[in-house]
Design an enzyme around this catalytic site. Structure first.
Site, PDB file in Angstrom:
ATOM      1  N   HIS A  51       0.840  -1.261   0.008  1.00  0.00           N
ATOM      2  CA  HIS A  51       0.006   0.128  -0.132  1.00  0.00           C
ATOM      3  C   HIS A  51       0.810   1.187   0.065  1.00  0.00           C
ATOM      4  O   HIS A  51       0.393   2.104  -0.767  1.00  0.00           O
ATOM      5  CB  HIS A  51      -0.895  -0.242   1.391  1.00  0.00           C
TER       6      HIS A  51
ATOM      7  N   HIS B  12     -10.076   2.593  -0.839  1.00  0.00           N
ATOM      8  CA  HIS B  12     -10.395   2.379   0.718  1.00  0.00           C
ATOM      9  C   HIS B  12     -11.184   1.088   0.536  1.00  0.00           C
ATOM     10  O   HIS B  12     -12.249   0.981   1.380  1.00  0.00           O
ATOM     11  CB  HIS B  12     -11.137   3.481   1.139  1.00  0.00           C
TER      12      HIS B  12
END
Length: 739
Positions: free
Chosen positions: A54, A100
């Site tokens: 990430h 998200h």
């Protein structure tokens, strides 16, 4: 409170594995970076988040290098908080998309809301004022109660944050598929405007300059959120609520205004600014220093905290929202403190820039971390994964095209069923929860091909859209990736805009599995091919991998966000037919393209076969339509996508309650074919001659297929239904399914 372990206990227990580090990575930290010293608790935690996919893109970095990222219009490409594109008049558009996904499954409302908050901060960290939010959402089958709950809460979260902060949510897309049942996708895009002179960078340079923490206080929410987003979902993932952040849009509004004031009125003392996003304080500060070739010394005693007895590990890894880092010229600290005090926000000096290249932390008089700053950021590991073609791809390549047959008596019923498919049906019930008009710049709101916002002080407007049909990528990632970019460009063109650039969210499965890494790298090839052909460089983006639940991956879903420039507001074009008597024109030819189509999925319950895509024809047709619009010959324009010609014609008729009378040399099935590169236009009869003259100057194909009527009947060959009935099905399907 987190219980701190000794370096020896960390090595013995291998707790770093739970945080996302492999044994090899841990040994690299110990032996190669720290010279044999065991990393302590804080240091191990920092490496775990900073070396997550990430944060450092360790599996995708080689893939991202394929993308074209430059062009005369690009002022700033990947590497900063967001991309910046010139639109003339010393103005630029700033935009980026973020995912998200994992948090939005565990806590749908907060996951989606904080996804919005994070991408908004990326935009104003560049110095731009955010003017619009768009989303791209993927959910499981809507007949599932859990899915309906997630849909309801995700859309409420996006609406709640955007509506409260006062930024319009102007567009997006929603699709449903079984593969997203345990792993929804929540991708949010934000667009901002900026004067060239105010463009900022996220950098910490100048020895002795101060590092300021501004915004909300730090809590324990979101710790290891970046690591959580870099793993597959398993049976216990739904309980990991501590990894999900909690947002406060009213705090963010204050932070936005304070940061814009600093940038515009105190830019001479501001060295750099960055959002505290994934991996929180450690990510923002180490990245700022690494980009500048500097070191940092931070005193964690000064970090504002909303919880008691927080340890350094927690302060550094917390992903509490609404926080920023500023690098301020030495001697000007009080100016920053006073400005943020005016907004009732914390602005605290937590450290300074050094020239030693180290990232050093102090807490209660003790050094609690001392590592090379580049080892956290620029020098994070990169992996070159094995790519292997999945067996299904060869099967699809060798298979015959799917060719349905639809009788005259069945075509109207098929059409009605398609109108009610969740992916095709109107999303009005979703986007009406969003405030799309706040700030009063919105010219074309949700429901058309692209949203359009005026650029105040000019005669220009911006068109923006998000797109991706993951079914095509499942069948052929290269062509599917190329189609995703092309469809986004079609939406911009249909709105009267010239495509400028793209941002992306690359949502894929586990890159450590060769078949899934192949999907990622092959899709990137297709995206690059279209970006080069359509002159839309990739200026920003996000990678979200490990989108799997219990070993089952999502469809490969590279969401494309695109912005285009409309040079003159008089060229703004919408999809709805304007008046009876106008001629209906089809641009582009229709072939038997049913593989991966909505029709195939509806009739067979699956998708299979090979797909075709002619990028050269796509470009020719787009250029022709844009020229026809700028020449003032077009009354409406709509791109053809899911459901093909019949659905596009219906959507064009719905807004004004008009009818259509179309006769076209196509089979019943071909009315629903999804051949790419096509548009439905309407033109006034008096413009037909000029339109046809323009056509002779292009290699585009076009034909008049009918006319707009005022009789309230949609008639396409043997298909016939009242407009009112069709609208009722189209707009009523999703609310009915959500009950």
């Amino acid at each position: 409170m987190t219980l701190e372990m000794s370096p020896e206990q960390i090595q013995e227990s291998k707790i770093y594995r739970e945080w996302g580090l492999t044994d090899e990575e841990y040994l690299k930290i110990k032996d190669e970076i720290l010279g044999g010293r065991l990393p302590n608790f804080t240091e191990t935690g920092m490496y775990a988040v900073m070396w997550s996919e990430h944060c450092c893109y360790k599996n995708s970095k080689p893939v991202l290098k394929k993308f074209p990222t430059t062009g005369p219009q690009v002022l700033m490409g990947p590497g900063e908080g967001a991309g910046v594109v010139d639109i003339g008049d010393d103005l630029a558009v700033v935009f980026k998309a973020e995912s998200h996904n994992h948090p939005s499954y565990v806590e749908p409302y907060e996951g989606a809301a904080t996804g919005s908050g994070g991408i908004i901060r990326d935009i104003f960290s560049m110095g731009a004022r955010p003017i619009a939010i768009l989303d791209s959402l993927r959910f499981g089958p809507i007949d599932n109660g859990k899915t309906r709950h997630i849909v309801d809460q995700v859309t409420a979260g996006i609406a709640g944050y955007g509506n409260c902060i006062g930024i319009p949510t102007v567009g997006g897309e929603v699709a449903f598929d079984e593969s997203y049942a345990g792993n929804p996708l929540v991708n949010v895009m934000c667009v901002g405007l900026i004067e060239h002179k105010h463009i900022q960078k996220g950098q910490a340079k100048g020895v002795g300059n101060s590092i300021f923490y501004v915004g909300a206080k730090t809590g324990r929410d979101g710790i290891h959120g970046a690591s959580f987003a870099s793993k597959e979902f398993g049976s216990g993932s739904e309980t990991q609520r501590s990894a999900v952040q909690v947002g406060d849009p009213f705090m963010e509004k204050l932070l936005l205004e304070a940061c814009i004031e600093v940038i515009q009125n105190h830019g001479d003392i501001l060295v750099g600014i960055q959002d505290m996003g994934a991996a929180g304080l450690v990510s923002s500060t180490s990245e700022m220093a690494s980009k500048a070739g500097s070191g940092l010394r931070l005193n964690l005693d000064n970090v504002p905290q909303r919880e008691t007895e927080m340890i350094p590990y927690e302060m550094m890894l917390s992903e509490s929202q609404e926080r920023m880092v500023l690098c301020v010229k030495k001697g000007h600290e009080q100016e920053i403190i006073d400005l943020f005090k005016k907004y009732d926000l914390d602005a605290v000096n937590i450290g300074e820039v050094t020239d030693d290249g180290f990232y050093t932390l102090y807490h209660k008089g003790q050094m609690v971390a001392h590592v090379p700053v580049d080892s956290l950021a620029e020098d994070a590991p990169t992996y070159y994964r094995e790519a292997k073609v999945p067996e299904r791809i060869q099967k699809f390549t060798d298979s015959e095209k799917y060719l349905p047959e639809i009788t005259d008596s069945a075509v109207s019923e098929i059409f009605k069923k398609l109108l009610a498919q969740p992916t095709i049906a109107s999303k009005k019930s979703i986007y009406e929860t969003y405030d799309s008009r706040v700030m009063t710049n919105t010219v074309v709101a949700p429901g058309s091909d692209a949203a359009v916002l005026r650029v105040r002080g000019t005669n220009k407007a911006l068109a923006m859209t998000t797109d991706c049909n993951a079914r095509y990528l499942y069948l052929d990632p290269e062509k599917g990736g190329a189609i995703a970019v092309a469809e986004a460009a079609r939406n911009i063109v249909a709105s009267g805009g010239k495509p400028l650039a793209i941002t992306d969210c690359l949502n894929f499965g586990n890159p450590e599995k060769p078949e899934q890494f192949w999907e990622l790298t092959t899709a990137a090839d297709g995206i690059s091919r279209s970006c080069l052909a359509l002159d839309t460089p990739v200026i920003s983006g996000n990678v979200s991998l490990y989108n799997e639940t219990n070993g089952s991956a999502i469809l490969p879903t590279p969401m494309i966000g695109m912005v285009g420039l409309i040079e003159d507001v008089k060229n703004i074009t919408t999809q709805e037919f304007k008046k009876a008597g106008d001629l209906i024109v089809l641009v582009g030819q229709i072939f038997d393209d049913f593989s991966g189509s909505e029709l195939q999925k509806m009739l067979t319950g699956e998708i299979s076969g090979k797909i075709d895509f002619d990028l050269e024809t796509e470009k020719v047709n787009q250029d022709f339509v844009l020229k026809a619009i700028t020449d003032g010959l077009i009354n409406s324009a709509h791109d053809l996508s899911e459901g093909g010609l019949a659905i596009a014609l219906a959507e064009s008729a719905f807004a004004n309650g008009l009818g259509i009378d179309v006769e076209v040399d196509l089979s019943n099935a071909q009315l629903f074919s999804e051949t790419q590169g096509r548009f439905v236009l309407s033109i006034s009869p008096e413009n037909q001659a000029a339109f046809e003259k323009l056509l002779t100057e292009s290699s585009a194909s076009s034909e008049v297929i009918g006319k707009v009527t005022d009789n309230g009947i949609l008639k396409i060959n043997e298909l016939s239904i009242s407009t009112d009935e069709a609208v009722s099905i189209y707009e009523g399907a999703l609310p009915c399914l959500m009950k």
